[in-house]
Write an enzyme that holds these catalytic residues in place. Structure first.
Site, PDB file in Angstrom:
ATOM      1  N   LYS A 293      -6.585   2.287   8.077  1.00  0.00           N
ATOM      2  CA  LYS A 293      -6.450   1.689   9.414  1.00  0.00           C
ATOM      3  C   LYS A 293      -7.613   2.095  10.321  1.00  0.00           C
ATOM      4  CE  LYS A 293      -2.474  -0.040   8.241  1.00  0.00           C
ATOM      5  NZ  LYS A 293      -2.375  -1.486   7.960  1.00  0.00           N
TER       6      LYS A 293
ATOM      7  N   SER B  20       4.226  -5.664  10.668  1.00  0.00           N
ATOM      8  CA  SER B  20       4.981  -4.905   9.673  1.00  0.00           C
ATOM      9  C   SER B  20       6.417  -5.418   9.600  1.00  0.00           C
ATOM     10  CB  SER B  20       4.944  -3.420   9.985  1.00  0.00           C
ATOM     11  OG  SER B  20       5.344  -3.221  11.298  1.00  0.00           O
TER      12      SER B  20
ATOM     13  N   CYS C 222       7.482  -7.868   7.794  1.00  0.00           N
ATOM     14  CA  CYS C 222       7.566  -9.316   7.608  1.00  0.00           C
ATOM     15  C   CYS C 222       7.226  -9.719   6.167  1.00  0.00           C
ATOM     16  CB  CYS C 222       6.648 -10.032   8.588  1.00  0.00           C
ATOM     17  SG  CYS C 222       7.215  -9.913  10.295  1.00  0.00           S
TER      18      CYS C 222
ATOM     19  N   ASP D 131      -3.163  -5.802   2.365  1.00  0.00           N
ATOM     20  CA  ASP D 131      -3.114  -5.253   3.723  1.00  0.00           C
ATOM     21  C   ASP D 131      -4.342  -5.555   4.574  1.00  0.00           C
ATOM     22  OD1 ASP D 131      -1.630  -3.755   5.656  1.00  0.00           O
ATOM     23  OD2 ASP D 131      -2.916  -2.021   5.308  1.00  0.00           O
TER      24      ASP D 131
ATOM     25  N   ARG E  79       6.519   6.011   0.968  1.00  0.00           N
ATOM     26  CA  ARG E  79       5.416   5.189   0.464  1.00  0.00           C
ATOM     27  C   ARG E  79       5.159   5.398  -1.014  1.00  0.00           C
ATOM     28  NH1 ARG E  79       2.596   1.760   4.290  1.00  0.00           N
ATOM     29  NH2 ARG E  79       3.464   2.323   6.292  1.00  0.00           N
TER      30      ARG E  79
ATOM     31  N   HIS F 259      -6.187  -7.535   9.527  1.00  0.00           N
ATOM     32  CA  HIS F 259      -4.986  -6.953   8.931  1.00  0.00           C
ATOM     33  C   HIS F 259      -4.273  -8.060   8.141  1.00  0.00           C
ATOM     34  CE1 HIS F 259      -0.954  -4.656   9.815  1.00  0.00           C
ATOM     35  NE2 HIS F 259      -1.453  -4.314   8.657  1.00  0.00           N
TER      36      HIS F 259
ATOM     37  N   ARG G  71       2.406   6.827  11.069  1.00  0.00           N
ATOM     38  CA  ARG G  71       1.332   6.697  12.037  1.00  0.00           C
ATOM     39  C   ARG G  71       1.887   6.929  13.437  1.00  0.00           C
ATOM     40  NH1 ARG G  71       0.048   2.171  13.253  1.00  0.00           N
ATOM     41  NH2 ARG G  71       1.359   0.836  11.981  1.00  0.00           N
TER      42      ARG G  71
ATOM     43  N   TYR H  70      -0.453  12.570   6.927  1.00  0.00           N
ATOM     44  CA  TYR H  70       0.281  11.420   6.402  1.00  0.00           C
ATOM     45  C   TYR H  70      -0.465  10.093   6.556  1.00  0.00           C
ATOM     46  CZ  TYR H  70       4.530   9.138   4.767  1.00  0.00           C
ATOM     47  OH  TYR H  70       5.448   8.449   4.011  1.00  0.00           O
TER      48      TYR H  70
HETATM   49  C1  OXD Z   1       0.933  -0.704   8.470  1.00  0.00           C
HETATM   50  C2  OXD Z   1       0.641  -0.265   7.101  1.00  0.00           C
HETATM   51  O1  OXD Z   1       1.488   0.076   9.255  1.00  0.00           O
HETATM   52  O2  OXD Z   1       0.076  -1.069   6.340  1.00  0.00           O
HETATM   53  O3  OXD Z   1       0.596  -1.839   8.804  1.00  0.00           O
HETATM   54  O4  OXD Z   1       0.928   0.881   6.758  1.00  0.00           O
HETATM   55 MN    MN Z   2      -0.709  -2.760   7.345  1.00  0.00          MN
END
Ligand code: OXD
Ligand code: MN
Length: 620
Positions: free
Chosen positions: A218, A260, A262, A285, A377, A238, A69, A209
């Site tokens: 997102k 992220s 964590c 997520d 991923r 989130h 991202r 991507y």
């Molecule tokens: C993020 C994801 O970046 O879930 O939070 O990909």
């Molecule tokens: Mn996420």
């Protein structure tokens, strides 16, 4: 064929703009999924993995310039800049529309425009919402099949007049006659991930991507949905959602927001170490929560799959994730083993002697670079998770008992701290922070504040979003000027007898004096979940402290856990001086959002400061 008039009109408009060679309405069925893979195999971007080791699975290598991202190219184009807030990049909507018209004009020449009707959430759920993504990427179609619910039933639910979120996506690489396609077309120099909150539209150009291209995730389920949720009085967050069951068979549902890196997916799928307890997964997520008739917040996972970070995932760190991806899986930018399977850093202690890395190059353990891209991923259906809860697709959602906010903090923040009210819980979420790197440990000046883990995902002004959270706690978004914050301990809303979730600030990452993690984490986090469960049942013991309610020292079940003798006390200590040092940082954080920061949060900050000063005075 398309009964929905708004959809038909938008399709016409987008076809004229993008000029694709053809238009395909996606069915979401297996035939279509397989067809996408034949196209991707022909183009040389995908490889079918060894059928004996990883049945029906594919490896894809993206362009090295298109791997994550890109927040700097993500825009919220509200009418007023103030409504996007300092947390977002803003461009005036008319100017952005002109830019997008230029970029999208003819952008699908030589390509097919796929029309993907998708539902975020189980079709028919009152919490779910529908989107339609137009894309020129077969890779996006295949991923959307797994990550969302795609097909005719969505169009049926939409009917003639239903609303949907229009999501237009192009890799931004038209093909003129005679042009040879490249394996992973993209246009990173012209990247635009754009949201128009007023008209609830998403336009994405230049990347194929993940979150840039799978627009249900997102872009829709967080940025646009957070705006819809603000307008309609619910929450788009989130957060993971988990189900925890005690040895007596009583279950509760917990949602949790973590930045992220964590361990969100690990927590969602953890295997408890305490005997008789069970954790199951609803989502890893995103969480959408609406009030039910019972006054509780009911949550759904709007997604249908996991799009997880592969590196670091192993049979030690997350066996349930590993077992989810034994087959029917898409791997992007991982390394390939010599026998046609996948590997990434952290999957095994010893790496294989030879691999093909994520860019298709030979790799050995002596290589300087990692074999898998750090943001490699896996895409896999949630239904494949061995601990997916039976009710994960319940139309009514699951009632949430507790909300966790957490970050990565080596000092100051205790293992777990219960907010004494919804208002204080919102304050915890608003000040959430994580250390950027291990190197910064202990230096509280080097924190990144990531409120509610929504910093890159809140589709409007973050301070207004905090205000929305405060209003949710008062019932139907009404402002009643009552700032008592509901300190009566039963967490009922002040206004309408709501049964709000309890809120907790957790930190698995505190370090001891020798710089080692003081808490083992992973499955042992079930001990903290157990205390939270018991608090929700009204039995867990807590002590009132200047920062919130901490577990009484015996209330945390550490039986069988080998911690150093002062370990638990240190994990649960209230560091008066550390918190006092934090106060000016929080003041600075709030000041950076200016006037819209709710009074309620300033009150919480003052309360915290007063209690800390009193405690310091008492300690002499
Ligand atoms: C993020 C994801 O970046 O879930 O939070 O990909
Ligand atoms: Mn996420």
């Amino acid at each position: 064929m398309l009964r929905n008039k708004q959809l038909a009109a938008w399709l016409d408009e987008m076809k004229t703009l993008c000029q694709p060679d053809a238009l395909v309405l996606c069915s979401g069925d297996d035939r279509e999924y397989n067809e996408m893979w034949s196209l991707l195999l022909d183009r040389g971007v995908a490889k079918r993995l060894n059928e004996d080791r990883r049945p029906n699975s594919y490896l894809v290598r993206s362009d090295p310039a298109d791997v994550a991202r890109v927040e700097s190219r993500t825009f919220i184009c509200s009418e007023a800049e103030r409504d996007a807030g300092p947390n977002n990049n803003w461009v005036e909507p008319t100017a952005m529309r002109a830019t997008l018209n230029g970029l999208f004009s003819g952008c699908m020449r030589g390509r097919i425009m796929y029309v993907i009707p998708f539902s975020m959430g189980p079709v028919g759920s009152p919490i779910a919402h529908i989107g339609v993504e137009l894309t020129d990427s077969p890779y996006v179609v295949a991923n959307m099949h797994i990550m969302t619910r795609v097909g005719q039933e969505v169009l049926d639910a939409l009917g003639e007049t239903g609303d949907f979120v229009p999501c237009i996506h192009s890799v931004g690489a038209p093909l003129d006659s005679g042009d040879e396609d490249v394996p992973w077309p993209c246009n990173p120099n012209n990247l635009h991930i754009v949201h128009f909150p007023a008209s609830r539209e998403i336009w994405s150009f230049g990347s194929g991507y993940g979150g840039n291209a799978l627009l249900g995730k997102k872009c829709f389920a967080l940025r646009i949905a957070s705006v819809i949720a603000r307008d309609e009085g619910w929450l788009a967050e989130h957060m993971l959602i988990l189900k925890i069951t005690n040895p007596e068979g009583i279950s509760r549902y917990i949602a949790g927001a973590f930045p992220s890196a964590c361990g969100k997916t690990n927590l969602a799928m953890l295997i408890p170490t305490i005997p008789g307890w069970q954790v199951e997964t609803i989502g890893d997520d995103i969480c959408w929560m609406k009030f039910g008739d019972d006054g509780q917040l009911h949550a759904i996972n709007p997604e249908a799959g996991f799009f997880g970070v592969a590196p670091g995932t192993s049979m030690d760190s997350n066996p349930n994730a590993m077992l989810s991806m034994t087959d029917n899986c898409i791997f992007t930018n991982v390394a390939e083993t010599d026998d046609g399977d996948v590997w990434w850093e952290g999957m095994t202690k010893t790496p294989p002697a030879h691999l093909t890395d994520w860019q298709g190059r030979d790799w050995t353990p002596d290589s300087d670079e990692p074999a898998a891209h750090p943001n490699a991923r896996f895409t896999v259906a949630a239904a494949q998770c061995p601990v997916i809860a039976d009710e994960w697709e319940d139309l009514a959602g699951v009632p949430i008992s507790a909300i966790l906010f957490g970050g990565r903090r080596s000092t100051v923040v205790p293992l777990v701290n219960e907010a004494r009210s919804w208002q204080q819980g919102v304050f915890f979420g608003a000040i959430m922070s994580s250390e950027k790197t291990a190197a910064a440990s202990g230096k509280i000046g080097e924190l990144r504040r990531d409120p509610m883990a929504m910093l890159p995902f809140c589709g409007y002004n973050m301070a207004d979003y905090w205000g929305h959270w405060i209003n949710i706690g008062r019932g139907d978004g009404a402002h009643d000027g009552d700032h008592d914050g509901d300190h009566d301990g039963d967490h009922k809303g002040t206004k309408t007898g709501l049964k709000l979730p309890r809120i907790y600030y957790v930190n698995w990452f505190r370090k001891n004096a020798t710089g080692k993690y003081a808490w083992p984490g992973f499955g042992e986090n079930s001990r903290v979940l157990k205390w939270i469960f018991e608090r929700c049942e009204g039995v867990g013991e807590a002590i009132d402290t200047p920062i919130g309610n901490l577990p009484a020292i015996d209330a945390l079940d550490v039986s069988g856990l080998r911690l150093d003798p002062n370990g638990v006390a240190a994990l649960l200590s209230v560091e008066i001086d550390g918190w006092l040092e934090e106060i000016p940082l929080i003041e600075g954080h709030f000041a950076s959002y200016g006037e819209p920061v709710p009074t309620a949060l300033h009150q919480e900050l003052n309360w915290l400061k007063q209690r800390l000063l009193e405690a310091k005075q008492e300690a002499g």
